[in-house]
Scaffold this active site. Sequence first.
Site, short mmCIF file in Angstrom:
data_model
loop_
_atom_site.label_atom_id
_atom_site.label_comp_id
_atom_site.label_asym_id
_atom_site.label_seq_id
_atom_site.Cartn_x
_atom_site.Cartn_y
_atom_site.Cartn_z
N ARG A 113 0.81 -1.16 -0.10
CA ARG A 113 0.14 0.17 0.05
C ARG A 113 0.81 1.13 -0.05
NH1 ARG A 113 -2.49 -3.51 -1.39
NH2 ARG A 113 -4.21 -4.59 -0.44
N SER A 117 -11.28 0.46 2.05
CA SER A 117 -10.60 0.06 3.18
C SER A 117 -10.19 0.96 4.12
CB SER A 117 -9.56 -1.13 2.97
OG SER A 117 -10.17 -2.21 2.41
N GLU A 129 -4.83 3.39 5.63
CA GLU A 129 -4.67 3.38 4.21
C GLU A 129 -5.03 4.57 3.71
OE1 GLU A 129 -6.23 0.30 0.93
OE2 GLU A 129 -5.93 -0.56 2.75
#
Length: 296
Positions: A166, A217, A287
């Site tokens: 990520r 998310s 995130e």
Amino acid sequence: MKNITFKEKINLSNYTTIKVGGFAEYFSKPNNTDEFINLINWASLNNQKCRIIGAGSNLLINNIFLKGLTICTKKMRSIKIESHSGIVEVEAGVMLPTMSNILAKKGLQGGEWTVGIPGTVGGSICMNAGSKQLSLANNLLSVRVIDTKTLKISEIEKKDINFQYRFSPFQQNNLMIISAKLLFEPKGNIEQLLETTQKNLKKKTDTQPYHLPSFGSVFKNPTNNYAGKLIEELGLKGFKIGGAEISTMHGNFIVNNSFANSKDILDLITVIQQKVLQKKGIFLEPEVRMIGFDYP
């Protein structure tokens, strides 16, 4: 300078999937690469801070006035496909679900999982978005970028980009993604690819709150664990602050119940982090990209 058009004092909540955001001093949606480059040049020549947004997923913008130019890439939707080689050249604003369906119809294999990612190609490369062990970096050949400081345009090969879970260097440097070259496996069975794509989409919509405004998310998964699982184990699903709520469908989703503001959401993120750290000894790293905050 040609092809410079922008609006002033635009409400950015209309351009984020969580439906929260402040006001942009200047705002523009370029139709193509040339317009995008001209806008970057204009911002540099006029000493304006420049920020790029794509689909607005995984993005929390503070409810403040944001000085400078905000560019939304969603109209940059050119896709060039070489069916025999599997090489695909896409502008930064192409939506992943759109690309996924086009690839399947062309018999190109390897992009079926992207149908459930509500982001653009540029944003997904920048955030190194993915699903389970998959990410767009796996298919990347090169990225075309513009340096907002020097205004130099260059093409960077994948081997020269330090992708991590990520994370990509584009989150920290001055390089803005214009387009990308990707490689997929040609000569796939179109019927099977379309079926897999639809199954992947159904799995996402059955287990995630696609019917409500959300980021996607919220937290990165910690090593050998899942953020959603940790949050659910603490009984936090359904917990609310103001108009922000931890989804009852999936613990790693925060939804906006129509009146949330950026403070509600940031406070909820902080509470989740505190409770998981206190009870599980694990710090959940967001995130979500945050604009207009002094975070962390």
